[in-house]
Design a protein around this motif. Structure first.
Motif, PDB file in Angstrom:
ATOM      1  N   LYS A 113      45.230 -18.208  -6.723  1.00  0.00           N
ATOM      2  CA  LYS A 113      44.058 -18.894  -6.098  1.00  0.00           C
ATOM      3  C   LYS A 113      44.405 -20.308  -5.619  1.00  0.00           C
ATOM      4  CE  LYS A 113      39.956 -18.083  -7.086  1.00  0.00           C
ATOM      5  NZ  LYS A 113      38.623 -18.101  -7.812  1.00  0.00           N
ATOM      6  N   LEU A 114      45.204 -20.952  -6.914  1.00  0.00           N
ATOM      7  CA  LEU A 114      45.435 -22.268  -6.502  1.00  0.00           C
ATOM      8  C   LEU A 114      46.527 -22.554  -5.228  1.00  0.00           C
ATOM      9  CD1 LEU A 114      45.307 -25.476  -7.337  1.00  0.00           C
ATOM     10  CD2 LEU A 114      46.922 -25.045  -9.060  1.00  0.00           C
ATOM     11  N   ALA A 115      47.284 -21.941  -5.440  1.00  0.00           N
ATOM     12  CA  ALA A 115      48.310 -21.698  -4.281  1.00  0.00           C
ATOM     13  C   ALA A 115      47.731 -21.425  -2.788  1.00  0.00           C
ATOM     14  CB  ALA A 115      49.549 -20.954  -4.580  1.00  0.00           C
ATOM     15  N   LEU A 116      46.728 -20.626  -2.639  1.00  0.00           N
ATOM     16  CA  LEU A 116      46.430 -20.220  -1.612  1.00  0.00           C
ATOM     17  C   LEU A 116      45.138 -21.152  -1.185  1.00  0.00           C
ATOM     18  CD1 LEU A 116      46.290 -16.380  -2.114  1.00  0.00           C
ATOM     19  CD2 LEU A 116      47.712 -17.875  -0.553  1.00  0.00           C
ATOM     20  N   ALA A 117      44.806 -22.122  -2.269  1.00  0.00           N
ATOM     21  CA  ALA A 117      43.495 -22.809  -1.591  1.00  0.00           C
ATOM     22  C   ALA A 117      43.790 -23.822  -0.640  1.00  0.00           C
ATOM     23  CB  ALA A 117      43.130 -23.735  -3.257  1.00  0.00           C
ATOM     24  N   PRO A 118      45.111 -24.262  -0.379  1.00  0.00           N
ATOM     25  CA  PRO A 118      45.065 -25.198   0.710  1.00  0.00           C
ATOM     26  C   PRO A 118      44.781 -24.558   2.103  1.00  0.00           C
ATOM     27  CG  PRO A 118      47.036 -25.739  -0.660  1.00  0.00           C
ATOM     28  CD  PRO A 118      46.137 -24.386  -1.237  1.00  0.00           C
ATOM     29  N   ALA A 119      45.352 -23.357   2.283  1.00  0.00           N
ATOM     30  CA  ALA A 119      45.022 -22.504   3.350  1.00  0.00           C
ATOM     31  C   ALA A 119      43.733 -22.212   3.661  1.00  0.00           C
ATOM     32  CB  ALA A 119      45.917 -21.237   3.421  1.00  0.00           C
ATOM     33  N   ALA A 120      42.850 -21.858   2.497  1.00  0.00           N
ATOM     34  CA  ALA A 120      41.459 -21.774   2.753  1.00  0.00           C
ATOM     35  C   ALA A 120      40.756 -23.231   2.939  1.00  0.00           C
ATOM     36  CB  ALA A 120      40.988 -21.384   1.131  1.00  0.00           C
ATOM     37  N   ALA A 121      41.098 -24.102   2.439  1.00  0.00           N
ATOM     38  CA  ALA A 121      40.699 -25.266   2.873  1.00  0.00           C
ATOM     39  C   ALA A 121      40.701 -25.646   4.491  1.00  0.00           C
ATOM     40  CB  ALA A 121      41.178 -26.370   2.023  1.00  0.00           C
ATOM     41  N   ASP A 122      41.881 -25.308   4.700  1.00  0.00           N
ATOM     42  CA  ASP A 122      42.162 -25.326   6.380  1.00  0.00           C
ATOM     43  C   ASP A 122      41.137 -24.431   7.353  1.00  0.00           C
ATOM     44  OD1 ASP A 122      44.151 -27.256   6.098  1.00  0.00           O
ATOM     45  OD2 ASP A 122      45.618 -25.605   6.139  1.00  0.00           O
ATOM     46  N   ALA A 123      40.935 -23.218   6.533  1.00  0.00           N
ATOM     47  CA  ALA A 123      39.809 -22.309   7.287  1.00  0.00           C
ATOM     48  C   ALA A 123      38.433 -23.117   7.221  1.00  0.00           C
ATOM     49  CB  ALA A 123      40.045 -20.998   6.476  1.00  0.00           C
ATOM     50  N   LEU A 124      38.279 -23.609   6.093  1.00  0.00           N
ATOM     51  CA  LEU A 124      36.876 -24.167   5.898  1.00  0.00           C
ATOM     52  C   LEU A 124      36.682 -25.269   7.017  1.00  0.00           C
ATOM     53  CD1 LEU A 124      36.376 -24.184   2.103  1.00  0.00           C
ATOM     54  CD2 LEU A 124      35.123 -22.801   3.848  1.00  0.00           C
ATOM     55  N   ARG A 125      37.715 -26.180   7.112  1.00  0.00           N
ATOM     56  CA  ARG A 125      37.810 -27.230   8.163  1.00  0.00           C
ATOM     57  C   ARG A 125      37.423 -26.827   9.367  1.00  0.00           C
ATOM     58  NH1 ARG A 125      42.197 -28.843   4.890  1.00  0.00           N
ATOM     59  NH2 ARG A 125      41.766 -30.725   3.427  1.00  0.00           N
ATOM     60  N   GLU A 126      38.233 -25.685   9.682  1.00  0.00           N
ATOM     61  CA  GLU A 126      37.994 -25.212  11.261  1.00  0.00           C
ATOM     62  C   GLU A 126      36.514 -24.725  11.447  1.00  0.00           C
ATOM     63  OE1 GLU A 126      40.908 -21.957  11.720  1.00  0.00           O
ATOM     64  OE2 GLU A 126      42.557 -23.613  11.364  1.00  0.00           O
ATOM     65  N   ALA A 127      36.072 -24.163  10.205  1.00  0.00           N
ATOM     66  CA  ALA A 127      34.552 -23.612  10.334  1.00  0.00           C
ATOM     67  C   ALA A 127      33.950 -24.685  10.610  1.00  0.00           C
ATOM     68  CB  ALA A 127      34.365 -22.873   9.113  1.00  0.00           C
ATOM     69  N   ALA A 128      33.684 -25.720   9.730  1.00  0.00           N
ATOM     70  CA  ALA A 128      32.941 -26.898   9.887  1.00  0.00           C
ATOM     71  C   ALA A 128      33.121 -27.396  11.392  1.00  0.00           C
ATOM     72  CB  ALA A 128      33.426 -27.881   8.817  1.00  0.00           C
ATOM     73  N   ALA A 129      34.278 -27.661  11.881  1.00  0.00           N
ATOM     74  CA  ALA A 129      34.626 -28.248  13.315  1.00  0.00           C
ATOM     75  C   ALA A 129      33.711 -27.269  14.334  1.00  0.00           C
ATOM     76  CB  ALA A 129      36.222 -28.274  13.529  1.00  0.00           C
ATOM     77  N   ALA A 130      33.778 -25.920  13.932  1.00  0.00           N
ATOM     78  CA  ALA A 130      33.394 -25.319  15.070  1.00  0.00           C
ATOM     79  C   ALA A 130      31.779 -25.211  14.795  1.00  0.00           C
ATOM     80  CB  ALA A 130      33.845 -23.851  14.806  1.00  0.00           C
ATOM     81  N   GLY A 131      31.271 -25.896  13.905  1.00  0.00           N
ATOM     82  CA  GLY A 131      29.695 -25.846  13.611  1.00  0.00           C
ATOM     83  C   GLY A 131      28.918 -24.810  12.758  1.00  0.00           C
ATOM     84  N   TYR A 132      29.761 -23.978  12.158  1.00  0.00           N
ATOM     85  CA  TYR A 132      29.453 -23.191  11.258  1.00  0.00           C
ATOM     86  C   TYR A 132      29.639 -23.128   9.830  1.00  0.00           C
ATOM     87  CZ  TYR A 132      33.501 -20.603  12.861  1.00  0.00           C
ATOM     88  OH  TYR A 132      34.845 -20.205  13.048  1.00  0.00           O
ATOM     89  N   GLY A 133      29.135 -22.487   8.968  1.00  0.00           N
ATOM     90  CA  GLY A 133      29.579 -22.506   7.446  1.00  0.00           C
ATOM     91  C   GLY A 133      30.662 -21.703   6.940  1.00  0.00           C
ATOM     92  N   ALA A 134      30.768 -22.102   5.688  1.00  0.00           N
ATOM     93  CA  ALA A 134      32.047 -21.388   5.041  1.00  0.00           C
ATOM     94  C   ALA A 134      32.012 -19.824   5.068  1.00  0.00           C
ATOM     95  CB  ALA A 134      32.133 -21.836   3.528  1.00  0.00           C
ATOM     96  N   TYR A 135      30.657 -19.438   4.844  1.00  0.00           N
ATOM     97  CA  TYR A 135      30.367 -17.971   5.061  1.00  0.00           C
ATOM     98  C   TYR A 135      31.055 -17.005   6.051  1.00  0.00           C
ATOM     99  CZ  TYR A 135      28.176 -13.316   4.303  1.00  0.00           C
ATOM    100  OH  TYR A 135      27.875 -12.110   4.010  1.00  0.00           O
ATOM    101  N   ASP A 136      31.057 -17.779   7.067  1.00  0.00           N
ATOM    102  CA  ASP A 136      31.321 -17.263   8.308  1.00  0.00           C
ATOM    103  C   ASP A 136      32.972 -17.869   8.874  1.00  0.00           C
ATOM    104  OD1 ASP A 136      29.028 -16.107   9.124  1.00  0.00           O
ATOM    105  OD2 ASP A 136      28.300 -18.109   9.618  1.00  0.00           O
TER     106      ASP A 136
END
Length: 244
Positions: A59-82
């Motif tokens: 999970k720790l090794a994959l966390a940076p990719a997840a963080a990038d996905a969260l940044r993209e979600a935030a930039a698009a104006g929606y939440g982490a759930y989506d």
């Protein structure tokens, strides 16, 4: 001399049987559980704890990719759930499955070890009844200290050497649990602002959680081995005494 109708009948006085000596929670000594080996369950608990820790490292090794996905979600104006489903999310599902298996086997080991500890040292008071070997890990509030007390008393009742490391193990475990739950909440935020904050903190939180888990794992392995070895020695001694 007139006979007293209320006098007890003549004959030897039979004393009443002594009351049974009790240890914790009212179990009489004559009903103590038998000494049972816990080595197999202890080994299985260690193996599963190692697998769970390996998944946490994943999970720790994959966390940076997840963080990038969260940044993209935030930039698009929606939440982490989506946000997009990533390998981190898959590792989180795998972690839950391994966690469930680890819980079942570990609680079986604790339950059996406690019974053996009571039989080996009936005079030692256990602060918690045996049901808390199962319930203590997930009942709110008491999960902060009941499992610690269960493990501590089992080790005190069976250890052949100095008892140490339990406090450090429990502190590291609480760090892992707290931060792991925090990471889970961070990846389910529903607003863009909260998702952006989660993206910046996720890797750090997973790193700290992993460190806590690895420390807890090392101390846990030592304790499980210590208890299993001590109980095996007591069982061997009891069998030798029985033969002689």
């Amino acid at each position: 001399m007139s006979h007293d109708p209320f006098a007890p009948p003549a004959g030897p006085v039979v004393p009443a049987p002594p009351a049974p000596v009790h240890h914790t929670y009212g179990a009489p000594l004559y009903s103590l559980p038998p000494l049972r080996s816990t080595a197999g369950l202890g080994t299985a608990a260690i193996v599963l704890a190692c697998v769970w820790s390996a998944v946490q490292v994943l999970k720790l090794a994959l966390a940076p990719a997840a963080a990038d996905a969260l940044r993209e979600a935030a930039a698009a104006g929606y939440g982490a759930y989506d946000s997009a489903f990533t390998g981190y999310d898959l590792a989180a599902i795998l972690s839950f499955a391994v966690q469930l298996a680890t819980y079942i086997v570990t609680c079986l080991w604790l339950y059996t070890s406690r019974s053996t500890a009571v039989a080996a040292t009936p005079g030692l008071v256990h602060q918690r009844s045996k049901v808390w070997a199962w319930l203590g890990w997930w009942v709110p509030i008491v999960s902060l200290w009941f499992p610690y007390q269960v493990v501590r008393d089992i080790r005190r009742a069976t250890a052949t050497g100095p008892v140490s490391g339990i406090g450090g193990w429990w502190a590291a475990w609480l760090v892992f649990v707290t931060l792991s739950n925090t990471a889970g909440r961070m990846t389910s935020r529903t607003t863009a602002e909260a998702t952006a904050t989660a993206a910046e903190a996720l890797v750090f939180v997973e790193l700290a959680a992993t460190v806590g888990m690895v420390v807890a794992l090392v101390l846990w392995i030592r304790m499980v081995r210590d208890v299993s070895r001590s109980q095996a020695e007591r069982i061997a001694a009891a069998r030798q005494e029985h033969r002689s």
